[in-house]
Motif scaffolding. Sequence first.
Motif, PDB file in Angstrom:
ATOM      1  N   THR A  17      36.895  -1.837 -20.858  1.00 29.63           N
ATOM      2  CA  THR A  17      36.599  -1.546 -19.461  1.00 29.63           C
ATOM      3  C   THR A  17      36.303  -2.822 -18.691  1.00 29.63           C
ATOM      4  O   THR A  17      36.790  -3.019 -17.570  1.00 29.63           O
ATOM      5  CB  THR A  17      35.401  -0.577 -19.359  1.00 29.63           C
ATOM      6  N   MET A  18      35.531  -3.711 -19.275  1.00 28.19           N
ATOM      7  CA  MET A  18      35.210  -4.983 -18.615  1.00 28.19           C
ATOM      8  C   MET A  18      36.453  -5.841 -18.434  1.00 28.19           C
ATOM      9  O   MET A  18      36.652  -6.454 -17.381  1.00 28.19           O
ATOM     10  CB  MET A  18      34.146  -5.753 -19.405  1.00 28.19           C
ATOM     11  N   VAL A  19      37.298  -5.890 -19.452  1.00 27.85           N
ATOM     12  CA  VAL A  19      38.527  -6.685 -19.356  1.00 27.85           C
ATOM     13  C   VAL A  19      39.432  -6.125 -18.269  1.00 27.85           C
ATOM     14  O   VAL A  19      39.990  -6.880 -17.459  1.00 27.85           O
ATOM     15  CB  VAL A  19      39.255  -6.729 -20.717  1.00 27.85           C
ATOM     16  N   LEU A  20      39.578  -4.817 -18.224  1.00 27.26           N
ATOM     17  CA  LEU A  20      40.429  -4.205 -17.205  1.00 27.26           C
ATOM     18  C   LEU A  20      39.840  -4.340 -15.802  1.00 27.26           C
ATOM     19  O   LEU A  20      40.576  -4.460 -14.824  1.00 27.26           O
ATOM     20  CB  LEU A  20      40.666  -2.730 -17.528  1.00 27.26           C
ATOM     21  N   ALA A  21      38.517  -4.339 -15.692  1.00 31.49           N
ATOM     22  CA  ALA A  21      37.883  -4.414 -14.382  1.00 31.49           C
ATOM     23  C   ALA A  21      37.869  -5.841 -13.834  1.00 31.49           C
ATOM     24  O   ALA A  21      38.123  -6.059 -12.654  1.00 31.49           O
ATOM     25  CB  ALA A  21      36.457  -3.872 -14.464  1.00 31.49           C
ATOM     26  N   PHE A  22      37.563  -6.819 -14.689  1.00 34.84           N
ATOM     27  CA  PHE A  22      37.370  -8.184 -14.210  1.00 34.84           C
ATOM     28  C   PHE A  22      38.462  -9.147 -14.642  1.00 34.84           C
ATOM     29  O   PHE A  22      38.563 -10.245 -14.104  1.00 34.84           O
ATOM     30  CB  PHE A  22      36.008  -8.717 -14.684  1.00 34.84           C
ATOM     31  N   GLY A  23      39.286  -8.758 -15.589  1.00 33.36           N
ATOM     32  CA  GLY A  23      40.329  -9.637 -16.097  1.00 33.36           C
ATOM     33  C   GLY A  23      41.287 -10.160 -15.046  1.00 33.36           C
ATOM     34  O   GLY A  23      41.549 -11.369 -14.991  1.00 33.36           O
ATOM     35  N   PRO A  24      41.811  -9.308 -14.183  1.00 30.11           N
ATOM     36  CA  PRO A  24      42.743  -9.814 -13.160  1.00 30.11           C
ATOM     37  C   PRO A  24      42.120 -10.874 -12.249  1.00 30.11           C
ATOM     38  O   PRO A  24      42.780 -11.832 -11.859  1.00 30.11           O
ATOM     39  CB  PRO A  24      43.114  -8.563 -12.359  1.00 30.11           C
ATOM     40  N   PHE A  25      40.835 -10.730 -11.920  1.00 33.19           N
ATOM     41  CA  PHE A  25      40.177 -11.710 -11.067  1.00 33.19           C
ATOM     42  C   PHE A  25      39.977 -13.033 -11.800  1.00 33.19           C
ATOM     43  O   PHE A  25      40.101 -14.105 -11.203  1.00 33.19           O
ATOM     44  CB  PHE A  25      38.832 -11.169 -10.571  1.00 33.19           C
ATOM     45  N   VAL A  26      39.681 -12.966 -13.088  1.00 32.58           N
ATOM     46  CA  VAL A  26      39.537 -14.180 -13.887  1.00 32.58           C
ATOM     47  C   VAL A  26      40.875 -14.910 -13.978  1.00 32.58           C
ATOM     48  O   VAL A  26      40.944 -16.129 -13.785  1.00 32.58           O
ATOM     49  CB  VAL A  26      38.985 -13.848 -15.298  1.00 32.58           C
ATOM     50  N   VAL A  27      41.939 -14.167 -14.237  1.00 26.10           N
ATOM     51  CA  VAL A  27      43.278 -14.772 -14.322  1.00 26.10           C
ATOM     52  C   VAL A  27      43.659 -15.392 -12.984  1.00 26.10           C
ATOM     53  O   VAL A  27      44.188 -16.508 -12.936  1.00 26.10           O
ATOM     54  CB  VAL A  27      44.318 -13.728 -14.778  1.00 26.10           C
ATOM     55  N   LEU A  28      43.388 -14.706 -11.883  1.00 30.04           N
ATOM     56  CA  LEU A  28      43.697 -15.240 -10.566  1.00 30.04           C
ATOM     57  C   LEU A  28      42.934 -16.532 -10.314  1.00 30.04           C
ATOM     58  O   LEU A  28      43.493 -17.505  -9.796  1.00 30.04           O
ATOM     59  CB  LEU A  28      43.357 -14.208  -9.487  1.00 30.04           C
ATOM     60  N   GLY A  29      41.681 -16.584 -10.672  1.00 35.55           N
ATOM     61  CA  GLY A  29      40.889 -17.800 -10.503  1.00 35.55           C
ATOM     62  C   GLY A  29      41.442 -18.960 -11.311  1.00 35.55           C
ATOM     63  O   GLY A  29      41.497 -20.099 -10.836  1.00 35.55           O
ATOM     64  N   ILE A  30      41.881 -18.689 -12.532  1.00 29.37           N
ATOM     65  CA  ILE A  30      42.467 -19.732 -13.378  1.00 29.37           C
ATOM     66  C   ILE A  30      43.764 -20.246 -12.766  1.00 29.37           C
ATOM     67  O   ILE A  30      44.003 -21.458 -12.709  1.00 29.37           O
ATOM     68  CB  ILE A  30      42.691 -19.208 -14.810  1.00 29.37           C
ATOM     69  N   VAL A  31      44.604 -19.341 -12.281  1.00 30.33           N
ATOM     70  CA  VAL A  31      45.875 -19.739 -11.676  1.00 30.33           C
ATOM     71  C   VAL A  31      45.630 -20.593 -10.438  1.00 30.33           C
ATOM     72  O   VAL A  31      46.277 -21.632 -10.253  1.00 30.33           O
ATOM     73  CB  VAL A  31      46.727 -18.498 -11.333  1.00 30.33           C
ATOM     74  N   ILE A  32      44.684 -20.196  -9.595  1.00 30.19           N
ATOM     75  CA  ILE A  32      44.386 -20.977  -8.392  1.00 30.19           C
ATOM     76  C   ILE A  32      43.872 -22.363  -8.774  1.00 30.19           C
ATOM     77  O   ILE A  32      44.287 -23.365  -8.181  1.00 30.19           O
ATOM     78  CB  ILE A  32      43.372 -20.227  -7.513  1.00 30.19           C
ATOM     79  N   ALA A  33      42.982 -22.439  -9.759  1.00 30.34           N
ATOM     80  CA  ALA A  33      42.446 -23.732 -10.172  1.00 30.34           C
ATOM     81  C   ALA A  33      43.550 -24.631 -10.732  1.00 30.34           C
ATOM     82  O   ALA A  33      43.596 -25.833 -10.422  1.00 30.34           O
ATOM     83  CB  ALA A  33      41.345 -23.533 -11.224  1.00 30.34           C
ATOM     84  N   LEU A  34      44.447 -24.070 -11.529  1.00 27.92           N
ATOM     85  CA  LEU A  34      45.534 -24.874 -12.091  1.00 27.92           C
ATOM     86  C   LEU A  34      46.496 -25.351 -11.011  1.00 27.92           C
ATOM     87  O   LEU A  34      46.969 -26.493 -11.054  1.00 27.92           O
ATOM     88  CB  LEU A  34      46.282 -24.075 -13.159  1.00 27.92           C
ATOM     89  N   ARG A  35      46.797 -24.501 -10.036  1.00 29.57           N
ATOM     90  CA  ARG A  35      47.696 -24.898  -8.942  1.00 29.57           C
ATOM     91  C   ARG A  35      47.074 -26.006  -8.100  1.00 29.57           C
ATOM     92  O   ARG A  35      47.739 -26.957  -7.725  1.00 29.57           O
ATOM     93  CB  ARG A  35      48.036 -23.693  -8.068  1.00 29.57           C
ATOM     94  N   LYS A  36      45.772 -25.894  -7.801  1.00 28.75           N
ATOM     95  CA  LYS A  36      45.105 -26.934  -7.023  1.00 28.75           C
ATOM     96  C   LYS A  36      45.096 -28.251  -7.787  1.00 28.75           C
ATOM     97  O   LYS A  36      45.301 -29.314  -7.214  1.00 28.75           O
ATOM     98  CB  LYS A  36      43.678 -26.511  -6.678  1.00 28.75           C
TER      99      LYS A  36
END
Length: 52
Positions: A17-36
Amino acid sequence: MTPLHLGALHPVEQAATMVLAFGPFVVLGIVIALRKRAETRSGSSPERNDGE
């Protein structure tokens, strides 16, 4: 109709439940940090093209 309570979630269900609830936001944050980081490393900033 009264909803039935099925009891406490199993620890694996809680983790899923935690992975499904917060996982997409964590992945998005990682992608933004890597792009920057990649943009900063290349020394270019994204230029806007307003059609002018």
